[in-house]
Design an enzyme around this catalytic site. Structure first.
Site, PDB file in Angstrom:
ATOM      1  CG  HIS A  79      -1.804  -1.150   1.385  1.00 47.12           C
ATOM      2  ND1 HIS A  79      -1.642  -2.095   2.361  1.00 47.12           N
ATOM      3  CD2 HIS A  79      -2.906  -1.522   0.689  1.00 47.12           C
ATOM      4  CE1 HIS A  79      -2.598  -3.011   2.271  1.00 47.12           C
ATOM      5  NE2 HIS A  79      -3.375  -2.686   1.253  1.00 47.12           N
ATOM      6  CD  GLN A 110     -13.616  -5.902  -1.956  1.00 46.45           C
ATOM      7  OE1 GLN A 110     -13.968  -4.770  -2.248  1.00 46.45           O
ATOM      8  NE2 GLN A 110     -12.346  -6.292  -2.055  1.00 46.45           N
ATOM      9  CD  GLN A 152      -8.720  -4.912  -6.840  1.00 45.76           C
ATOM     10  OE1 GLN A 152      -9.449  -5.528  -6.078  1.00 45.76           O
ATOM     11  NE2 GLN A 152      -7.702  -4.184  -6.401  1.00 45.76           N
TER      12      GLN A 152
HETATM   13  P1  AMP Z   1      -6.202  -4.218  -0.474  1.00 47.26           P
HETATM   14  O1  AMP Z   1      -6.065  -3.412   0.776  1.00 47.26           O
HETATM   15  O2  AMP Z   1      -5.660  -5.603  -0.376  1.00 47.26           O
HETATM   16  O3  AMP Z   1      -7.579  -4.138  -1.084  1.00 47.26           O
HETATM   17  O4  AMP Z   1      -5.245  -3.510  -1.536  1.00 47.26           O
HETATM   18  C1  AMP Z   1      -5.382  -2.136  -1.832  1.00 47.26           C
HETATM   19  C2  AMP Z   1      -4.517  -1.817  -3.009  1.00 47.26           C
HETATM   20  O5  AMP Z   1      -3.155  -2.103  -2.696  1.00 47.26           O
HETATM   21  C3  AMP Z   1      -4.861  -2.637  -4.256  1.00 47.26           C
HETATM   22  O6  AMP Z   1      -4.761  -1.816  -5.403  1.00 47.26           O
HETATM   23  C4  AMP Z   1      -3.800  -3.705  -4.245  1.00 47.26           C
HETATM   24  O7  AMP Z   1      -3.513  -4.237  -5.522  1.00 47.26           O
HETATM   25  C5  AMP Z   1      -2.616  -2.945  -3.698  1.00 47.26           C
HETATM   26  N1  AMP Z   1      -1.631  -3.866  -3.136  1.00 47.26           N
HETATM   27  C6  AMP Z   1      -1.853  -4.820  -2.194  1.00 47.26           C
HETATM   28  N2  AMP Z   1      -0.721  -5.517  -1.963  1.00 47.26           N
HETATM   29  C7  AMP Z   1       0.231  -4.992  -2.775  1.00 47.26           C
HETATM   30  C8  AMP Z   1       1.619  -5.292  -3.007  1.00 47.26           C
HETATM   31  N3  AMP Z   1       2.239  -6.256  -2.358  1.00 47.26           N
HETATM   32  N4  AMP Z   1       2.275  -4.533  -3.932  1.00 47.26           N
HETATM   33  C9  AMP Z   1       1.635  -3.546  -4.590  1.00 47.26           C
HETATM   34  N5  AMP Z   1       0.345  -3.223  -4.422  1.00 47.26           N
HETATM   35  C10 AMP Z   1      -0.353  -3.934  -3.524  1.00 47.26           C
END
Ligand code: AMP
Length: 283
Positions: free
Chosen positions: A39, A63, A155
């Site tokens: 993040h 979701q 996604q």
């Molecule tokens: P989430 O909180 O899992 O819904 O993720 C929020 C955003 O952070 C989404 O766009 C994810 O693809 C991105 N994200 C989560 N993990 C990673 C990671 N390891 N590297 C890059 N982006 C990430």
């Protein structure tokens, strides 16, 4: 200055109206919280490219296709706010479910075809929930740019298609996956792995890398290349593979002969934790 926490749509709309009237560019980083350096990469990029950065933290119930996954999803708003502060995020929008869904919604966004396979097949309704909540966030927070991780490549493809099809007036910025030193993609769900499972988990990235390397070495047969990765996963204890496939990076349809760049995508269970990851496959 610390990030301002906004709990209601009225409050965040009010702040954003002020920012807009000053002509400042706005970057949006949607998340479900339990923030980590993945993040962080999105927030840093947003900070570089915009005058005002908003992160959203919302564990979106629509979701989740499994109640236990929703209940066990890690939540720690205090720590997340400190994390956002540290990265210079200007505002954090963290509504509760009643704020986002005050009544029973009758409207949803469905991005056909891309949504029906892989994650969409194993998590029915998941992408309808994602596309709908992201569309709502884009309406609540009219940003210039929104940042999404390649970690969730399907996604990302769905959001890009939704934005193109419905003429959302913003740019989607993809950000490369951030990994632990041993290759495991950072994920909020990693917190739920036992010490033993955490030691096994990097096998997923090793398997995906093996598929990409097999193609790089000259194999254009997708079934052969994925078999090389499958072999690595089948040798690991506790791993149960849901899918491992080479797909077109825009449509997410399967590729049989690799004559243009593709992505190898996988989902595995490690005990009761589901991990997903993907790697670019060269031509
Ligand atoms: P989430 O909180 O899992 O819904 O993720 C929020 C955003 O952070 C989404 O766009 C994810 O693809 C991105 N994200 C989560 N993990 C990673 C990671 N390891 N590297 C890059 N982006 C990430």
């Amino acid at each position: 200055m610390s990030a301002r926490l906004q709990r209601t749509i009225a409050e965040i709309r009010d702040s954003i109206a002020g920012v807009r009237s000053r002509g400042l560019s706005i970057g949006l980083v949607p998340t479900m919280g339990a923030l980590h350096d993945g993040h962080g990469a999105l927030m840093r990029r947003a900070r570089e490219e915009n005058r005002y950065v908003v992160a959203t933290i919302f564990v979106n119930p629509t979701q989740f296709n499994r109640a236990d996954d929703f209940e066990k999803y890690p939540r720690d708003l205090e720590t997340d706010l400190a994390f956002c502060d540290g990265l210079g995020v200007d505002a954090v929008f963290a509504p509760d479910a009643a704020e986002m869904y005050p009544g029973t919604p009758l409207t949803s966004v469905e991005v056909a075809d891309i949504s029906s396979r892989l994650e969409g097949e194993f998590r029915p309704g998941h992408f309808r929930g994602v596309a709908t909540v992201v569309a709502k966030l884009f309406h609540i927070i009219p940003a210039d740019r929104a940042y999404f991780g390649e970690k969730d490549a399907q996604q990302l493809a769905i959001i890009q298609k939704m934005v193109a099809d419905l003429n959302f007036p913003l740019t989607i910025v993809p950000v490369a996956t951030v990994r632990e030193p041993d290759g495991l993609a950072m994920s909020s769900r990693n917190q739920r792995l036992t010490r033993e499972q955490r030691a096994i988990a990097p096998v997923l990235y090793r398997a995906l890398t093996e598929v990409a390397e097999t193609v790089r070495a000259g194999c254009v047969d997708a079934a052969l290349a994925t078999a090389a990765g499958g072999k690595i996963l089948s040798g690991a204890p506790e791993i149960r593979v849901e899918y491992l496939e080479i797909v077109n990076p825009v449509t997410f349809q399967p590729v049989t002969v690799i004559h243009e760049p593709a992505r190898v995508v996988a989902a595995v269970w490690l005990g009761d934790v589901r991990l997903i990851d993907n790697v670019r496959v060269p031509r």
